[in-house]
Design a protein around this motif. Structure first.
Motif, PDB file in Angstrom:
ATOM      1  N   LEU A 196     -19.009 -66.183  36.715  1.00 57.37           N
ATOM      2  CA  LEU A 196     -19.131 -64.780  37.106  1.00 57.37           C
ATOM      3  C   LEU A 196     -17.767 -64.137  37.314  1.00 57.37           C
ATOM      4  O   LEU A 196     -17.545 -62.993  36.929  1.00 57.37           O
ATOM      5  N   THR A 197     -16.841 -64.885  37.915  1.00 55.19           N
ATOM      6  CA  THR A 197     -15.501 -64.332  38.135  1.00 55.19           C
ATOM      7  C   THR A 197     -14.830 -64.018  36.809  1.00 55.19           C
ATOM      8  O   THR A 197     -14.221 -62.958  36.635  1.00 55.19           O
ATOM      9  N   LEU A 198     -14.944 -64.928  35.861  1.00 57.65           N
ATOM     10  CA  LEU A 198     -14.293 -64.702  34.574  1.00 57.65           C
ATOM     11  C   LEU A 198     -14.929 -63.539  33.826  1.00 57.65           C
ATOM     12  O   LEU A 198     -14.223 -62.734  33.225  1.00 57.65           O
ATOM     13  N   LEU A 199     -16.248 -63.441  33.888  1.00 59.26           N
ATOM     14  CA  LEU A 199     -16.908 -62.307  33.233  1.00 59.26           C
ATOM     15  C   LEU A 199     -16.469 -61.003  33.872  1.00 59.26           C
ATOM     16  O   LEU A 199     -16.196 -60.014  33.198  1.00 59.26           O
ATOM     17  N   PHE A 200     -16.395 -61.016  35.207  1.00 55.76           N
ATOM     18  CA  PHE A 200     -15.973 -59.821  35.916  1.00 55.76           C
ATOM     19  C   PHE A 200     -14.535 -59.455  35.546  1.00 55.76           C
ATOM     20  O   PHE A 200     -14.225 -58.297  35.239  1.00 55.76           O
TER      21      PHE A 200
ATOM     22  N   LEU B 102     -12.733 -60.225  32.881  1.00 54.71           N
ATOM     23  CA  LEU B 102     -12.437 -59.903  31.489  1.00 54.71           C
ATOM     24  C   LEU B 102     -13.375 -58.868  30.889  1.00 54.71           C
ATOM     25  O   LEU B 102     -13.008 -58.162  29.957  1.00 54.71           O
ATOM     26  N   LEU B 103     -14.609 -58.777  31.390  1.00 52.64           N
ATOM     27  CA  LEU B 103     -15.577 -57.888  30.753  1.00 52.64           C
ATOM     28  C   LEU B 103     -16.171 -56.853  31.697  1.00 52.64           C
ATOM     29  O   LEU B 103     -16.983 -56.031  31.283  1.00 52.64           O
ATOM     30  N   GLY B 104     -15.797 -56.902  32.964  1.00 56.17           N
ATOM     31  CA  GLY B 104     -16.282 -55.879  33.889  1.00 56.17           C
ATOM     32  C   GLY B 104     -17.526 -56.302  34.646  1.00 56.17           C
ATOM     33  O   GLY B 104     -18.198 -57.266  34.287  1.00 56.17           O
ATOM     34  N   TRP B 105     -17.824 -55.569  35.731  1.00 51.42           N
ATOM     35  CA  TRP B 105     -18.908 -55.982  36.625  1.00 51.42           C
ATOM     36  C   TRP B 105     -20.273 -55.829  35.995  1.00 51.42           C
ATOM     37  O   TRP B 105     -21.200 -56.560  36.325  1.00 51.42           O
ATOM     38  N   LYS B 106     -20.435 -54.895  35.045  1.00 56.46           N
ATOM     39  CA  LYS B 106     -21.764 -54.696  34.459  1.00 56.46           C
ATOM     40  C   LYS B 106     -22.196 -55.934  33.682  1.00 56.46           C
ATOM     41  O   LYS B 106     -23.326 -56.393  33.820  1.00 56.46           O
TER      42      LYS B 106
ATOM     43  N   VAL C 239     -15.163 -67.909  28.418  1.00 52.15           N
ATOM     44  CA  VAL C 239     -15.233 -66.449  28.604  1.00 52.15           C
ATOM     45  C   VAL C 239     -14.105 -65.695  27.897  1.00 52.15           C
ATOM     46  O   VAL C 239     -14.356 -64.665  27.269  1.00 52.15           O
ATOM     47  N   PRO C 240     -12.857 -66.165  27.961  1.00 55.74           N
ATOM     48  CA  PRO C 240     -11.799 -65.428  27.241  1.00 55.74           C
ATOM     49  C   PRO C 240     -12.079 -65.336  25.735  1.00 55.74           C
ATOM     50  O   PRO C 240     -11.793 -64.318  25.111  1.00 55.74           O
ATOM     51  N   VAL C 241     -12.666 -66.388  25.169  1.00 56.17           N
ATOM     52  CA  VAL C 241     -13.005 -66.370  23.745  1.00 56.17           C
ATOM     53  C   VAL C 241     -14.128 -65.362  23.490  1.00 56.17           C
ATOM     54  O   VAL C 241     -14.096 -64.593  22.530  1.00 56.17           O
ATOM     55  N   VAL C 242     -15.101 -65.362  24.404  1.00 56.67           N
ATOM     56  CA  VAL C 242     -16.214 -64.417  24.309  1.00 56.67           C
ATOM     57  C   VAL C 242     -15.703 -62.973  24.341  1.00 56.67           C
ATOM     58  O   VAL C 242     -16.124 -62.125  23.549  1.00 56.67           O
ATOM     59  N   GLU C 243     -14.781 -62.732  25.238  1.00 57.55           N
ATOM     60  CA  GLU C 243     -14.224 -61.377  25.363  1.00 57.55           C
ATOM     61  C   GLU C 243     -13.567 -60.955  24.053  1.00 57.55           C
ATOM     62  O   GLU C 243     -13.758 -59.831  23.574  1.00 57.55           O
TER      63      GLU C 243
END
Lengths: 357, 77
Positions: free
Chosen positions: A160-164, A166-170, A292-296
């Motif tokens: 969740l931290t990485l998604l937040f 790199l990709l924002g809270w939504k 997550v960085p790859v996903v972003e």
């Protein structure tokens, strides 16, 4: 590289231990504002640093470098803070307590509670077997146990931290809601199918035990120390994945052409892109920190959110090593069913998102 | 002599736990028995839910992570 990393983390641990004995609280009070000050100035520092280098501005190399120099410390700093706070929160939700809360629950509510507790209870896949057995032994229904086992690795503070970051809270919130839903529904379905006969015989024949637990009364200082210990342990373990992941992401950012992923993983891509993403994801064993960085980066190159989320969930939630561990307590048929139900849920999430967004 | 058992299926933190108990015992000059338990059936029999766990003279005194150094020192005091 690994040697160097081990050396650095050993030094870091030694430093941490020497601080622990002293004025931890005072140190943290000072660390908070300092953390904020550095965090807020990371973008400026990254721009300045890249501008100082003899690289043509806005070139592929400059774009990649800027991404790396900015995102690496940002993600690591956020991770450090959140993992420490979660390490403290975890002290209230020990596995023993979670088990007592789930024991004797009925399906439905039990699945919901199990998925939610999966987020806040500390979990490591190396403890999956003792945990599984302990739950079943204390009368936690099998389906409820599965809800916990799906949610715990998939929806965790690192992901969740990485998604937040790199990709924002939504996107982070979306991931959390979807992950919890899959855990609840998959566990509920497995409970309905009455799979108890497919437990390994020695597990089925074990004596029942009661789920009583002694509350461990910890002082706030002890919880704080537990938080710091979790921070050192988890950040130490995932830091290398974060750096590697951001480096791969940086490469994709700078060098892969815009919209390169649109035909392969985009919303207009053919129907098989979601199942293909899941199939590629299952054998991959990376943790959230690396993926997550790859996903972003994939998203920024035109991949569709549903396809990418499905990929990420299958990498984290369905891992071959964990299934090998679980094979000691579950018969093959039950493991296959477990994988199939979870994969089905992920597939659905991927399709729905690609259709809606 | 105090008998320690470290329960865990061979993860890195289990090894670190073993090493720490050994180290603290050596520093304090206390003779101990130290044994690693890797069999799942045996681990489960102690009723622990997360590993590494530490058993001291037959009683589970710690579970779910590497114990703090102060804690190890208390066991050896």
């Amino acid at each position: 590289m690994t040697m160097l990393y081990q050396h650095i983390s050993a030094r870091f641990l030694a430093w941490g231990n020497s601080c622990m004995t002293g004025h931890t609280t005072l140190l943290l009070l000072l660390a908070g504002p300092l953390w904020l000050l550095i965090y807020l100035n990371l973008a400026l520092a990254a721009d300045t640093l890249v501008a100082l280098l003899p690289i043509e501005p806005h070139s592929h190399l400059a774009e990649s470098l800027r991404f790396f120099v900015y995102e690496t410390p940002k993600v690591l700093m956020l991770l450090t803070a959140i993992v420490m706070i979660m390490g403290m929160v975890n002290t209230w939700f020990t596995p023993e307590r979670t088990r007592a809360m789930l024991s004797g629950r009925h399906e439905g509510m039990g699945n919901m509670l199990a998925a939610l507790l999966g987020v806040v209870t500390p979990f490591c896949s190396c403890s999956a077997v003792p945990l599984f057995i302990g739950f079943v032994q204390a009368g936690v229904p099998l389906g409820v146990t599965f809800s916990f086992l799906v949610a715990a690795p998939m929806v965790n503070e690192v992901a969740l931290t990485l998604l937040f970051a790199l990709l924002g809270w939504k996107v982070a919130l979306l991931y959390m809601i979807l992950g919890l839903s899959i855990a609840m529904v998959a566990g509920w379905i497995m409970g309905r199918m009455h799979m108890e006969v497919y437990l390994e015989d020695w597990v089925r024949d074990m004596a029942r035990i009661s789920a009583d637990f002694r509350a461990n009364e910890m002082t706030l200082a002890q919880r704080l120390h537990a938080g710091i210990a979790a921070m050192k342990d988890i950040v130490g373990r995932v830091a290398l994945y974060v750096v590697a992941g951001v480096a791969v992401g940086a490469g994709i950012h700078g060098y892969v052409p815009q919209s390169a992923m649109a035909t392969l993983m985009g919303a207009e891509a053919s129907w098989w892109s979601v199942p293909a993403a899941i199939l590629v994801g299952v054998p991959m064993y990376a943790n959230a920190a690396g993926i997550v960085p790859v996903v972003e980066a994939l998203l920024s190159k035109g991949a569709a959110l549903g396809t990418v989320l499905a990929f990420m969930m299958s990498v984290i939630a369905l891992s071959v090593p964990e299934m090998v561990i679980l094979r000691k307590v579950l018969k093959l048929r039950l493991i296959m069913l477990f994988a199939a139900v979870v994969a089905g849920g992920i597939l659905l999430v991927g399709y729905v998102f690609n259709a809606v967004l | 002599m105090k008998q320690f058992r470290v329960l865990g299926s061979g993860c890195a933190s289990c090894k670190q736990t073993m090493a720490m108990i050994e180290q603290v015992a050596a520093q304090r000059g206390v003779a101990i028995g130290l044994e690693k338990v890797e069999s799942l059936q045996q681990i489960v029999a102690y009723g622990v839910l997360s590993t590494p766990a530490v058993v001291l003279d037959g009683v589970v005194v710690h579970a779910g992570g590497i114990p703090a150094r102060e804690q190890v020192e208390q066991w050896l005091a």
